[in-house]
Design a protein around this motif. Structure first.
Motif, PDB file in Angstrom:
ATOM      1  N   ILE A  31       0.596  -0.774  -0.095  1.00 60.55           N
ATOM      2  CA  ILE A  31      -0.056   0.149   0.103  1.00 60.55           C
ATOM      3  C   ILE A  31       1.314   1.071   0.346  1.00 60.55           C
ATOM      4  O   ILE A  31       1.863   1.373   0.788  1.00 60.55           O
ATOM      5  N   ASP A  32       0.323   1.953  -1.160  1.00 64.51           N
ATOM      6  CA  ASP A  32       1.318   3.533  -0.572  1.00 64.51           C
ATOM      7  C   ASP A  32       0.966   4.594  -0.428  1.00 64.51           C
ATOM      8  O   ASP A  32       1.311   5.629  -0.644  1.00 64.51           O
ATOM      9  N   GLY A  33      -0.604   4.351  -0.119  1.00 63.03           N
ATOM     10  CA  GLY A  33      -1.567   6.093   0.208  1.00 63.03           C
ATOM     11  C   GLY A  33      -2.486   5.072   1.490  1.00 63.03           C
ATOM     12  O   GLY A  33      -3.189   4.033   1.371  1.00 63.03           O
ATOM     13  N   PHE A  34      -2.722   5.995   1.746  1.00 61.98           N
ATOM     14  CA  PHE A  34      -4.140   6.269   2.625  1.00 61.98           C
ATOM     15  C   PHE A  34      -5.431   7.677   2.493  1.00 61.98           C
ATOM     16  O   PHE A  34      -5.064   8.334   2.263  1.00 61.98           O
ATOM     17  N   ILE A  61      -8.877  13.089   5.025  1.00 62.48           N
ATOM     18  CA  ILE A  61      -7.429  13.513   4.907  1.00 62.48           C
ATOM     19  C   ILE A  61      -6.440  12.048   4.222  1.00 62.48           C
ATOM     20  O   ILE A  61      -7.536  11.144   4.405  1.00 62.48           O
ATOM     21  N   GLY A  62      -5.698  12.498   2.913  1.00 63.21           N
ATOM     22  CA  GLY A  62      -5.062  11.140   3.093  1.00 63.21           C
ATOM     23  C   GLY A  62      -3.318  11.682   2.666  1.00 63.21           C
ATOM     24  O   GLY A  62      -3.449  13.069   2.193  1.00 63.21           O
ATOM     25  N   VAL A  63      -2.658  10.505   2.434  1.00 60.56           N
ATOM     26  CA  VAL A  63      -1.489  10.994   1.583  1.00 60.56           C
ATOM     27  C   VAL A  63      -1.191  10.025   1.381  1.00 60.56           C
ATOM     28  O   VAL A  63      -1.276   9.057   1.306  1.00 60.56           O
ATOM     29  N   ALA A  64      -0.096  10.062  -0.003  1.00 60.60           N
ATOM     30  CA  ALA A  64       0.407   9.182  -0.725  1.00 60.60           C
ATOM     31  C   ALA A  64       1.657   8.933  -0.909  1.00 60.60           C
ATOM     32  O   ALA A  64       2.428  10.648  -0.881  1.00 60.60           O
ATOM     33  N   LEU A 101      -1.019  10.104  -7.631  1.00 63.68           N
ATOM     34  CA  LEU A 101      -2.050  10.634  -7.599  1.00 63.68           C
ATOM     35  C   LEU A 101      -3.561  11.260  -8.226  1.00 63.68           C
ATOM     36  O   LEU A 101      -4.796  11.278  -7.409  1.00 63.68           O
ATOM     37  N   LYS A 102      -3.469  10.310  -8.646  1.00 64.07           N
ATOM     38  CA  LYS A 102      -4.908   9.862  -9.613  1.00 64.07           C
ATOM     39  C   LYS A 102      -6.207   8.983  -8.960  1.00 64.07           C
ATOM     40  O   LYS A 102      -6.970   8.815  -8.476  1.00 64.07           O
ATOM     41  N   SER A 103      -5.581   8.134  -8.165  1.00 66.11           N
ATOM     42  CA  SER A 103      -5.467   7.484  -7.277  1.00 66.11           C
ATOM     43  C   SER A 103      -5.778   7.049  -6.270  1.00 66.11           C
ATOM     44  O   SER A 103      -7.846   7.365  -5.549  1.00 66.11           O
ATOM     45  N   LEU A 104      -5.455   8.466  -5.454  1.00 61.99           N
ATOM     46  CA  LEU A 104      -5.822   8.906  -4.484  1.00 61.99           C
ATOM     47  C   LEU A 104      -7.300  10.179  -4.795  1.00 61.99           C
ATOM     48  O   LEU A 104      -7.878   9.542  -3.749  1.00 61.99           O
ATOM     49  N   ASP A 145      -9.457  10.184  -7.217  1.00 64.27           N
ATOM     50  CA  ASP A 145     -10.365   8.915  -7.583  1.00 64.27           C
ATOM     51  C   ASP A 145     -10.721   8.432  -6.349  1.00 64.27           C
ATOM     52  O   ASP A 145     -12.407   8.097  -6.115  1.00 64.27           O
ATOM     53  N   SER A 146      -9.705   7.781  -5.077  1.00 64.77           N
ATOM     54  CA  SER A 146     -10.276   7.461  -4.420  1.00 64.77           C
ATOM     55  C   SER A 146     -11.353   8.139  -3.130  1.00 64.77           C
ATOM     56  O   SER A 146     -12.540   7.413  -2.680  1.00 64.77           O
ATOM     57  N   MET A 147     -10.543   9.285  -3.257  1.00 70.57           N
ATOM     58  CA  MET A 147     -11.897   9.908  -2.094  1.00 70.57           C
ATOM     59  C   MET A 147     -12.943  11.031  -3.128  1.00 70.57           C
ATOM     60  O   MET A 147     -14.108  10.959  -1.967  1.00 70.57           O
ATOM     61  N   LYS A 148     -12.478  11.227  -4.462  1.00 73.21           N
ATOM     62  CA  LYS A 148     -14.181  11.007  -4.915  1.00 73.21           C
ATOM     63  C   LYS A 148     -15.421   9.724  -4.674  1.00 73.21           C
ATOM     64  O   LYS A 148     -16.315  10.267  -4.443  1.00 73.21           O
ATOM     65  N   GLU A 149     -14.708   8.483  -5.119  1.00 73.32           N
ATOM     66  CA  GLU A 149     -15.668   7.057  -4.816  1.00 73.32           C
ATOM     67  C   GLU A 149     -16.415   7.414  -3.536  1.00 73.32           C
ATOM     68  O   GLU A 149     -17.248   6.376  -2.792  1.00 73.32           O
ATOM     69  N   ARG A 150     -15.383   6.939  -2.381  1.00 68.83           N
ATOM     70  CA  ARG A 150     -15.575   6.360  -1.062  1.00 68.83           C
ATOM     71  C   ARG A 150     -16.420   7.456  -0.178  1.00 68.83           C
ATOM     72  O   ARG A 150     -17.131   7.653   0.463  1.00 68.83           O
TER      73      ARG A 150
END
Length: 249
Positions: free
Chosen positions: A85-88, A117-120, A132-135, A137-142
């Motif tokens: 895992i490289d981001g939370f 909050i998030g960090v990657a 960055l897109k994964s981070l 997009d994950s915030m948008k989806e969840r």
């Protein structure tokens, strides 16, 4: 801006919003468990949390492997140590998200509306895989985050002037990404016959294209090649790891 303290840098714009976003200096010791070190890494992490008055937080961290994998730390999560895992991302107030660095780029994020909050971790492999897109997009989806409500911190990582790369590196990016972002993120030195890569600029352009407002993007001027930071490029296997940590105040 990134404000220098005794043992770490703190992002002032995040702090004003009640978010602690820090990048540690070498004098605070090695923060990760997966590189060669005689340090007490767990003690170093606890020391940082004590200094920030966050000693009651659960430490969330991973053995990073240069993926674009994001883990959501929601209310159901009870395991706080991961592999690959490289981001939370989280909306929990009882955790502190730790990621580890020795030249790679930290990406801090905060959704100011939904309070997420998030960090990657995004070295060149993560950037190539569009971390960055994964981070975002994950915030948008969840969490239904909207890019216009997200503030980003990019850095501290290795600066372009110190990031010399070969032609194969340049061509790998050139084959995948468009001309505008390549020309803005790479320069060529005729004397050395080498390219130089600007990881911060690449990710800033990516963020702008995703709808993050320019006034909500904070970038670092420092480079991890400076002696006060851990740097794998400088110190090779003798390098420790800094942490980029984010938590709610």
């Amino acid at each position: 801006m990134y404000k220098e303290m005794k043992n770490y840098y703190i992002i002032e714009e995040f702090e004003k919003l009640g978010i602690i976003a820090v990048y540690t200096k070498k004098n605070l010791g090695n923060m990760s468990d997966y590189c060669e070190s005689a340090d007490n890494q767990e003690g170093n992490r606890k020391n940082l949390l004590n200094q920030l008055e966050l000693s009651d937080r659960e430490v969330v961290m991973a053995h990073q492997t240069h993926t674009n994998n994001i883990k959501i730390i929601d209310k159901h999560v009870t395991n706080y140590v991961y592999n690959g895992i490289d981001g939370f991302i989280t909306d929990r107030k009882d955790v502190a998200l730790f990621t580890f660095y020795a030249d790679c780029l930290p990406i801090f994020a905060y959704d100011m509306k939904n309070h997420v909050i998030g960090v990657a971790h995004s070295g060149w492999p993560g950037t190539y895989k569009e971390m960055l897109k994964s981070l975002i997009d994950s915030m948008k989806e969840r969490f239904h985050s909207e890019p216009g409500n997200i503030i980003l911190g990019l850095g501290i990582g290795i600066a372009k002037k110190d990031y010399e790369v070969d032609k194969d590196f340049y061509e790998k990016f050139q084959e995948k990404f468009d001309k505008e972002i390549i020309e803005s993120s790479f320069s060529y030195c005729d004397e050395k016959e080498k390219y130089y890569f600007d990881n911060i600029m690449f990710n800033k352009i990516t963020a702008l294209r995703m709808g993050i407002l320019e006034e909500n993007i904070i970038t670092a001027d420092e480079s991890t090649m400076e002696e006060k930071f851990h740097s794998y490029r400088r110190d090779k296997k003798n390098s420790g790891r800094a942490t980029a940590m984010i938590a709610f105040r």
